[in-house]
Design a protein around this motif. Structure first.
Motif, PDB file in Angstrom:
ATOM      1  N   ALA A  55      42.799 -48.005-151.714  1.00  0.00           N
ATOM      2  CA  ALA A  55      43.890 -47.330-152.484  1.00  0.00           C
ATOM      3  C   ALA A  55      44.041 -45.829-150.891  1.00  0.00           C
ATOM      4  O   ALA A  55      45.184 -46.087-150.649  1.00  0.00           O
ATOM      5  N   THR A  56      43.033 -45.972-150.501  1.00  0.00           N
ATOM      6  CA  THR A  56      42.653 -44.325-149.803  1.00  0.00           C
ATOM      7  C   THR A  56      43.545 -45.234-148.345  1.00  0.00           C
ATOM      8  O   THR A  56      44.611 -44.572-147.827  1.00  0.00           O
ATOM      9  N   LEU A  57      42.409 -45.954-147.612  1.00  0.00           N
ATOM     10  CA  LEU A  57      43.607 -46.174-146.668  1.00  0.00           C
ATOM     11  C   LEU A  57      44.456 -47.229-147.228  1.00  0.00           C
ATOM     12  O   LEU A  57      45.696 -46.907-145.869  1.00  0.00           O
ATOM     13  N   ALA A  58      45.811 -47.939-147.819  1.00  0.00           N
ATOM     14  CA  ALA A  58      46.474 -47.960-147.768  1.00  0.00           C
ATOM     15  C   ALA A  58      47.181 -46.549-148.119  1.00  0.00           C
ATOM     16  O   ALA A  58      49.048 -46.041-147.240  1.00  0.00           O
ATOM     17  N   ALA A  59      47.103 -45.606-148.668  1.00  0.00           N
ATOM     18  CA  ALA A  59      48.055 -44.268-148.171  1.00  0.00           C
ATOM     19  C   ALA A  59      47.137 -43.259-146.641  1.00  0.00           C
ATOM     20  O   ALA A  59      47.824 -42.335-146.875  1.00  0.00           O
ATOM     21  N   GLY A  60      47.394 -44.225-145.954  1.00  0.00           N
ATOM     22  CA  GLY A  60      46.796 -43.467-144.242  1.00  0.00           C
ATOM     23  C   GLY A  60      45.464 -43.047-144.683  1.00  0.00           C
ATOM     24  O   GLY A  60      45.706 -42.060-143.394  1.00  0.00           O
ATOM     25  N   GLY A  61      44.578 -42.840-145.567  1.00  0.00           N
ATOM     26  CA  GLY A  61      42.742 -41.925-145.715  1.00  0.00           C
ATOM     27  C   GLY A  61      42.237 -42.542-144.833  1.00  0.00           C
ATOM     28  O   GLY A  61      42.157 -43.957-144.923  1.00  0.00           O
ATOM     29  N   ARG A  62      41.264 -42.146-144.636  1.00  0.00           N
ATOM     30  CA  ARG A  62      39.839 -42.504-143.853  1.00  0.00           C
ATOM     31  C   ARG A  62      38.783 -43.022-144.941  1.00  0.00           C
ATOM     32  O   ARG A  62      38.875 -42.447-145.488  1.00  0.00           O
ATOM     33  N   VAL A  63      38.735 -43.798-144.298  1.00  0.00           N
ATOM     34  CA  VAL A  63      37.177 -44.285-145.211  1.00  0.00           C
ATOM     35  C   VAL A  63      35.849 -44.708-144.261  1.00  0.00           C
ATOM     36  O   VAL A  63      36.261 -45.302-143.775  1.00  0.00           O
ATOM     37  N   ILE A  64      34.681 -43.976-145.224  1.00  0.00           N
ATOM     38  CA  ILE A  64      33.772 -43.818-144.761  1.00  0.00           C
ATOM     39  C   ILE A  64      32.801 -44.498-145.406  1.00  0.00           C
ATOM     40  O   ILE A  64      32.311 -44.121-146.890  1.00  0.00           O
ATOM     41  N   GLY A  65      32.290 -46.010-145.342  1.00  0.00           N
ATOM     42  CA  GLY A  65      31.216 -46.521-146.434  1.00  0.00           C
ATOM     43  C   GLY A  65      29.738 -46.660-145.828  1.00  0.00           C
ATOM     44  O   GLY A  65      29.746 -46.746-144.597  1.00  0.00           O
ATOM     45  N   VAL A  66      29.073 -46.420-146.971  1.00  0.00           N
ATOM     46  CA  VAL A  66      27.151 -46.336-146.601  1.00  0.00           C
ATOM     47  C   VAL A  66      27.583 -47.093-147.516  1.00  0.00           C
ATOM     48  O   VAL A  66      26.640 -47.083-148.225  1.00  0.00           O
TER      49      VAL A  66
END
Length: 194
Positions: A55-66
């Motif tokens: 949902a974050t990516l679809a709305a144009g946000g950045r995603v950091i996964g760890v």
């Protein structure tokens, strides 16, 4: 592009029993992306973890996964992340997530979510950070926990000041702006710009 804020979200690698949990995770991710933010999370693609990231990516946000190497297959690492950090230990995972965060939010989840929330809450009471903490009580999921915590205060094992560190709301749209403002965006006008 530098994000307007960075929110570390702890949540389940399962979807849970109620559709309200998935809806809340999607709402949180959408809000982060729509407001130019960055999600920091455990790097999985299953359950609420995957929902909030997508949902974050679809709305144009950045995603950091760890994610630790040992969990890459078990939690099915989300290769769609803007940045995916594969680390060796859970301690590295939690440290890196905390370093990248301006604030912390727990959604419904299991013992991993509980442990992560309680750890950053403990770190705050000990003065290791001063980043705001939030608990999204979707569909009353955390009602029992909140009752237990109030009992811990009544029994003298916690103080009201510790409870005041944790912002608790049932509605993401009420909680998220509060966390972002508490993280340093104090002027309402500035929050409205993001």
């Amino acid at each position: 592009m530098t994000p307007n804020f960075s929110l570390c979200v702890y949540c389940g690698s399962r979807p849970g029993a109620l559709p309200a949990y998935t809806e809340a995770a999607a709402q949180v991710g959408e809000w982060i992306g729509r407001h130019g933010g960055q999600l920091v999370y455990g790097g999985g693609r299953n359950g609420l973890m995957g929902v909030v990231a997508q949902a974050t990516l679809a709305a144009g946000g950045r995603v950091i996964g760890v994610i630790p190497q040992a969990l890459v297959d078990k939690e099915a690492a989300n290769t769609d992340c803007t940045e995916l950090h594969v680390v060796q230990t859970m301690h590295e995972r939690k440290r890196l997530m905390a370093e990248h965060a301006d604030a912390f939010l727990a959604l419904p989840g299991g013992i991993g979510t509980f442990e992560e929330l309680f750890e950053v809450w403990t770190w705050q009471q000990l003065g290791y950070h001063n980043k705001p903490l939030g608990l999204l009580n979707s569909a009353g999921y955390y009602d029992g926990l909140m009752g237990f915590l109030r009992s811990a205060v009544a029994q003298g094992f916690m103080g009201d000041w510790q409870m005041d560190m944790l912002r608790v709301e049932a509605d993401a749209t009420a909680l998220l702006p509060n966390l972002v403002q508490a993280a340093g965006l104090t002027a309402q006008a500035r929050l409205d710009e993001i």
